[in-house]
Scaffold this active site. Structure first.
Site, PDB file in Angstrom:
ATOM      1  N   LYS A 131     -31.258  47.880 -26.851  1.00  0.00           N
ATOM      2  CA  LYS A 131     -31.925  48.111 -25.560  1.00  0.00           C
ATOM      3  C   LYS A 131     -31.175  47.331 -24.472  1.00  0.00           C
ATOM      4  CE  LYS A 131     -34.983  50.988 -26.971  1.00  0.00           C
ATOM      5  NZ  LYS A 131     -34.915  52.371 -26.494  1.00  0.00           N
ATOM      6  N   ARG A 175     -33.067  43.000 -28.227  1.00  0.00           N
ATOM      7  CA  ARG A 175     -34.411  42.425 -28.015  1.00  0.00           C
ATOM      8  C   ARG A 175     -34.936  41.675 -29.235  1.00  0.00           C
ATOM      9  NH1 ARG A 175     -36.924  47.136 -24.088  1.00  0.00           N
ATOM     10  NH2 ARG A 175     -35.929  46.278 -22.223  1.00  0.00           N
ATOM     11  N   ARG A 235     -37.783  43.273 -19.460  1.00  0.00           N
ATOM     12  CA  ARG A 235     -39.006  43.206 -20.282  1.00  0.00           C
ATOM     13  C   ARG A 235     -39.121  41.870 -21.027  1.00  0.00           C
ATOM     14  NH1 ARG A 235     -40.957  48.047 -19.065  1.00  0.00           N
ATOM     15  NH2 ARG A 235     -39.585  49.857 -19.186  1.00  0.00           N
ATOM     16  N   ASP A 283     -40.788  50.257 -26.052  1.00  0.00           N
ATOM     17  CA  ASP A 283     -40.449  49.329 -24.969  1.00  0.00           C
ATOM     18  C   ASP A 283     -41.419  48.143 -24.891  1.00  0.00           C
ATOM     19  OD1 ASP A 283     -38.316  50.910 -24.280  1.00  0.00           O
ATOM     20  OD2 ASP A 283     -39.390  51.986 -22.693  1.00  0.00           O
ATOM     21  N   ARG A 304     -24.011  49.659 -24.146  1.00  0.00           N
ATOM     22  CA  ARG A 304     -24.975  50.453 -24.928  1.00  0.00           C
ATOM     23  C   ARG A 304     -24.336  51.723 -25.507  1.00  0.00           C
ATOM     24  NH1 ARG A 304     -30.566  50.495 -21.778  1.00  0.00           N
ATOM     25  NH2 ARG A 304     -31.251  51.256 -23.805  1.00  0.00           N
TER      26      ARG A 304
HETATM   27  C1  S3P Z   1     -36.887  56.426 -22.360  1.00  0.00           C
HETATM   28  C2  S3P Z   1     -36.811  56.494 -23.726  1.00  0.00           C
HETATM   29  C3  S3P Z   1     -36.746  55.317 -24.614  1.00  0.00           C
HETATM   30  C4  S3P Z   1     -37.122  54.036 -23.874  1.00  0.00           C
HETATM   31  C5  S3P Z   1     -36.497  53.945 -22.516  1.00  0.00           C
HETATM   32  C6  S3P Z   1     -36.938  55.123 -21.654  1.00  0.00           C
HETATM   33  C7  S3P Z   1     -36.942  57.667 -21.574  1.00  0.00           C
HETATM   34  O1  S3P Z   1     -35.443  55.182 -25.117  1.00  0.00           O
HETATM   35  O2  S3P Z   1     -36.757  52.909 -24.648  1.00  0.00           O
HETATM   36  O3  S3P Z   1     -36.881  52.745 -21.866  1.00  0.00           O
HETATM   37  O4  S3P Z   1     -37.321  57.623 -20.390  1.00  0.00           O
HETATM   38  O5  S3P Z   1     -36.631  58.732 -22.137  1.00  0.00           O
HETATM   39  P1  S3P Z   1     -34.970  56.015 -26.416  1.00  0.00           P
HETATM   40  O6  S3P Z   1     -35.266  57.421 -26.142  1.00  0.00           O
HETATM   41  O7  S3P Z   1     -33.518  55.742 -26.546  1.00  0.00           O
HETATM   42  O8  S3P Z   1     -35.762  55.458 -27.535  1.00  0.00           O
END
Ligand code: S3P
Length: 439
Positions: free
Chosen positions: A345, A349, A390, A318, A125
């Site tokens: 992700k 996804r 997920r 998500d 990632r």
């Molecule tokens: C999260 C932010 C999101 C989300 C992740 C949890 C967090 O990601 O997809 O599962 O707890 O701040 P991004 O901030 O990269 O969009």
């Protein structure tokens, strides 16, 4: 290596009441902020999933005394901003992108160096989105040549506050910079291109730390201190979303999901499903621990395809695996655009959901930043979740409308966000069993 596969019989309905486990995002923040606060923080409703345990272990390895979590209860003896100790070994954050990205900010301002590693998915990632703005503050983080983990963080106790405009709407990046900002001189401001979850800002205020929001800009001044507090964590709307979709698509369903966090920066899934014709009502709206919480009643509904308004993308980011399943069971076409983030992700996804939908005979086409799905009765088949929690839980729901049996492989990571998923799903009426596969 052991792997878990889910087996689902087609049909059935969902009925009853339940409380899904605690919110993953809020649980991470409770452990992180409690660890650098002064004095005792008592947490209730913590998610004891693998991702949060990875965060907890990281802080234990930095000398923070944290009790063993029991029924979501935890006590953290905060060591203050400057009380963390350099860990002796690399900190392994498993599958958890949130832990890695937010910790980068907190570790960038320490007096010691540290190293963060993760599993195969996390090691793919992108981390440049946090290391680049941190470098502008004086943070020194080494990545691989591809901008990924392992990360070597050279702590710098002389960080300087910056004003940074995010290129992508990301709560992880925003939170990373705000936590670095706690350790920096002057003011750190983050400007967001769209609304993202605001749990960090809310929780900092809960720890008596001033945070200012003006329009799409969030700012704080470094150098203060957090005061230990009590935190009550709501049930995770991202986990509740699977049952919202399940109860909507399955006939004769009527469920109530208790004490779900309905923070407007997270609740886009309710709006999207209701636009599709779902019957989702929020009842008993109240505040708990600085976050809005409600009971959510969901009944079967006739869903129709929609063009998903792009403003909902960051506030439902998500939930798209579950929303794609709703779209597959709806009448007509659903179009998602503006969601390229889904490609980076826990899995890609868009691709992984497309592959699964095609396996079930659903008419779907992926685009660079979204998907077009023509609803129609899904068939049975075998889905590879590619280790994405997920994706696995979303496809479990499709069984309620599928014409044949569904097998889902590589489901072990469901425990990262929803330990006890199968048991809870079964208690509501999903015909699910799990098999351990010794490979
Ligand atoms: C999260 C932010 C999101 C989300 C992740 C949890 C967090 O990601 O997809 O599962 O707890 O701040 P991004 O901030 O990269 O969009």
């Amino acid at each position: 290596m052991t792997s878990i596969n889910f087996h689902l019989q087609p049909g059935g309905s969902l009925k009853g009441r339940c409380r899904v486990p605690g919110d993953k995002s809020i649980s991470h923040r409770a452990i992180m902020l409690g660890s650098i606060a002064e004095g005792l923080t008592r947490v209730k409703g913590l998610l004891e999933g693998d991702d949060n345990i990875a965060t907890l272990n990281a802080f234990r390895s930095m000398g923070v005394e944290i009790s063993a979590p029991r029924n979501g209860e935890l006590r953290i003896n905060g060591r203050g901003f400057h009380g963390l100790k350099g860990p002796e070994e690399s900190m392994d954050l498993g599958n958890s992108g949130t832990s890695m990205r937010i910790l980068c900010g907190l570790l960038a301002g320490q007096e010691f160096d540290s190293c963060l590693v993760g599993d195969a998915s996390l090691s793919r990632r992108p981390m440049g989105r946090v290391t680049e703005p941190l470098a502008l503050m004086g943070g020194g983080i080494e990545t691989t040549s591809g901008g990924t983990a392992p990360l070597i963080i050279h702590g710098n106790p002389y960080l300087e506050g910056v004003r940074h405009e995010l290129r992508i709407a990301s709560a992880q990046v925003k939170s990373c910079l705000l936590l670095a900002g706690l350790y920096a001189t002057g003011t750190t401001s983050v400007v967001e291109p769209g609304i993202t979850r605001d749990h960090t800002e809310r929780m900092l205020q809960g720890f008596s730390y001033p945070v200012e929001r003006k329009g799409n800009r969030v700012s704080l001044r470094g150098g203060g201190s957090l005061l230990g507090t009590d935190i009550d964590i709501p049930a995770d709307i991202s986990s509740a979303a699977f049952f919202m979709v399940g109860a909507s698509i399955a006939e004769s369903s009527d469920i109530t999901l208790e004490q779900v966090g309905v923070n407007p920066t997270r609740a886009g899934v309710i709006d999207i499903l209701n636009l599709m014709g779902a019957r989702i009502e929020t009842e008993n709206l109240r505040q708990a621990g600085g976050e809005p919480v409600a009971d959510i009643r969901v009944r079967s509904a006739f869903l129709k395809g929609i063009r998903i308004p792009e403003q909902y993308v960051p506030v439902a980011i998500d939930e798209f695996p579950a929303i794609f399943i709703a779209a597959a069971c709806a009448e007509g076409e659903t179009v998602l655009t503006g969601a390229r983030e889904l490609r980076v992700k826990e899995s890609d996804r868009i691709q992984v959901m497309l592959d699964g939908l095609l396996e079930l005979g659903v008419d779907a086409v992926a685009t660079d930043d979204g998907m077009v799905i023509h609803g129609g009765p899904p068939g049975g088949g075998t889905i590879d979740s590619r280790g994405d929690h997920r994706v696995a839980m979303a496809f479990a729901m499709v069984a309620l409308r599928a014409r044949g049996e569904i097998k889902i492989t590589d489901c072990k990571n469901v425990d990262t966000s929803f330990p006890g998923f199968q048991e809870m799903a079964r208690s509501l009426g999903l015909q699910i069993t799990a098999e351990v596969d010794e490979q």
